[in-house]
Enzyme design. Structure first.
Site, PDB file in Angstrom:
ATOM      1  N   HIS A 185       7.501  11.302  -1.481  1.00 38.49           N
ATOM      2  CA  HIS A 185       8.189  10.008  -1.568  1.00 38.49           C
ATOM      3  C   HIS A 185       7.446   9.005  -2.443  1.00 38.49           C
ATOM      4  CE1 HIS A 185       5.508   8.558   1.786  1.00 38.49           C
ATOM      5  NE2 HIS A 185       5.672   7.405   1.165  1.00 38.49           N
ATOM      6  N   ASP A 245       7.620  16.365   2.784  1.00 35.72           N
ATOM      7  CA  ASP A 245       7.134  15.202   2.023  1.00 35.72           C
ATOM      8  C   ASP A 245       5.765  15.514   1.432  1.00 35.72           C
ATOM      9  OD1 ASP A 245       6.892  12.702   0.959  1.00 35.72           O
ATOM     10  OD2 ASP A 245       6.665  11.646   2.865  1.00 35.72           O
ATOM     11  N   GLY A 297       1.494   1.555   1.279  1.00 36.41           N
ATOM     12  CA  GLY A 297       0.411   1.679   0.295  1.00 36.41           C
ATOM     13  C   GLY A 297      -0.588   2.743   0.657  1.00 36.41           C
ATOM     14  N   SER A 342       0.568   5.552   1.903  1.00 32.80           N
ATOM     15  CA  SER A 342       1.370   6.755   1.713  1.00 32.80           C
ATOM     16  C   SER A 342       0.710   7.719   0.741  1.00 32.80           C
ATOM     17  CB  SER A 342       2.754   6.391   1.174  1.00 32.80           C
ATOM     18  OG  SER A 342       3.551   5.795   2.158  1.00 32.80           O
ATOM     19  N   GLY A 343       0.822   9.005   1.059  1.00 35.90           N
ATOM     20  CA  GLY A 343       0.268  10.029   0.189  1.00 35.90           C
ATOM     21  C   GLY A 343      -1.200  10.306   0.411  1.00 35.90           C
TER      22      GLY A 343
END
Length: 266
Positions: A72, A118, A211, A213-214
């Site tokens: 995402h 994801d 922020g 994320s990942g």
């Protein structure tokens, strides 16, 4: 197992998951500034906005040329770069490196509607040289499940509170693992979490946030090395640190074969 050997080999003399400056583990919302270079596999994924590079997501360096992040985080048409060896994002720092991307591989079954699969891989334009501030994390064994209440750490430059600014200095926060049986209860995340996800936190105080994320869920192995067991995927829309709504991560151990195959193919 072949892939784990590969990961160890490419990490070279530094070894994967063994920072020169180990993290100071105290008790990212409710987090704390990290010790510089204590999470040297943490990267900042940045996009070009009218000539200005802006942080959008975190990620994990898993070899000298590959980064693991969330699907995402990737938008078609955007130009990305990867910042490695960073501590204070706005500052110019010795030892930091910026790399363009050669390939970005989003999981072919990524579903933004149901937030499934994801996960994405980024191949850097060229291999990065490992140093005290840049090295690879280890990956867990395929199918490995973290035990309930295992102490792991989320790291990132995400918002320091719901609706607040992103952090300048890399943050870390202790997030105990919540097993699937608990996280899938109706008053927790229910059917939204699958067995290819891992939950951590949910105490209403500490969590990941926009922020982050990942970025990685870092868990220490028995030999002292750090493995990335999760990729920050989603949290509560009500607030980042909502009770019984732990941060949800893509479970890396469920995707070891996918990671290995893609790295070998590109």
């Amino acid at each position: 197992m072949k892939f784990l050997v590969l990961a160890l080999f490419v990490a070279g003399a530094y070894g994967c998951g063994l920072p020169t400056f180990p993290p100071i583990l105290g008790r990212v919302v409710g987090g704390q500034d990290v010790r510089p270079n204590s999470w040297p596999w943490q990267i900042s994924l940045q996009y070009n906005s009218n000539g200005e590079w802006r942080h959008t997501c975190g990620g994990t360096l898993i070899s000298d040329q590959w980064v693991l992040t969330a699907a995402h985080c990737i938008s078609s048409g955007r130009e990305y770069r990867v910042a490695l060896g960073k501590h204070n994002l706005p500052e110019t720092e010795d030892g930091s490196v910026f790399k363009s991307t050669a390939n970005i591989i989003v999981h072919e079954n990524w579903s933004s509607l149901f937030i499934r699969n994801d996960i994405a891989l980024i191949k850097l334009e060229s291999p990065v040289e490992f140093s005290d501030s840049i090295m690879a994390a280890c990956l867990p064994a395929a199918g490995f499940l973290l035990p309930h209440n295992e102490s792991c750490f989320v790291t990132g430059w995400g918002r320091i509170y719901t609706g607040g600014p992103i952090a300048d200095i890399l943050q870390q926060a202790l997030l105990p693992v919540v097993d699937h049986a608990t996280c899938s209860k109706s008053d927790w995340w229910g059917f939204q979490v699958t067995e290819t996800m891992v939950c951590a936190g949910g105490d209403g105080v500490v969590s990941g946030c926009n922020g982050d994320s990942g970025g990685p869920l870092n868990c220490q192995a028995a030999d002292g090395s750090w493995e990335v067991h999760g990729i920050v995927s989603f949290g509560s829309g009500l607030s980042c640190n909502y009770p019984k709504k732990p941060t949800v991560f893509t479970q890396v151990s469920s995707y070891i074969d996918w990671i290995s195959n893609k790295m070998a193919s590109y």
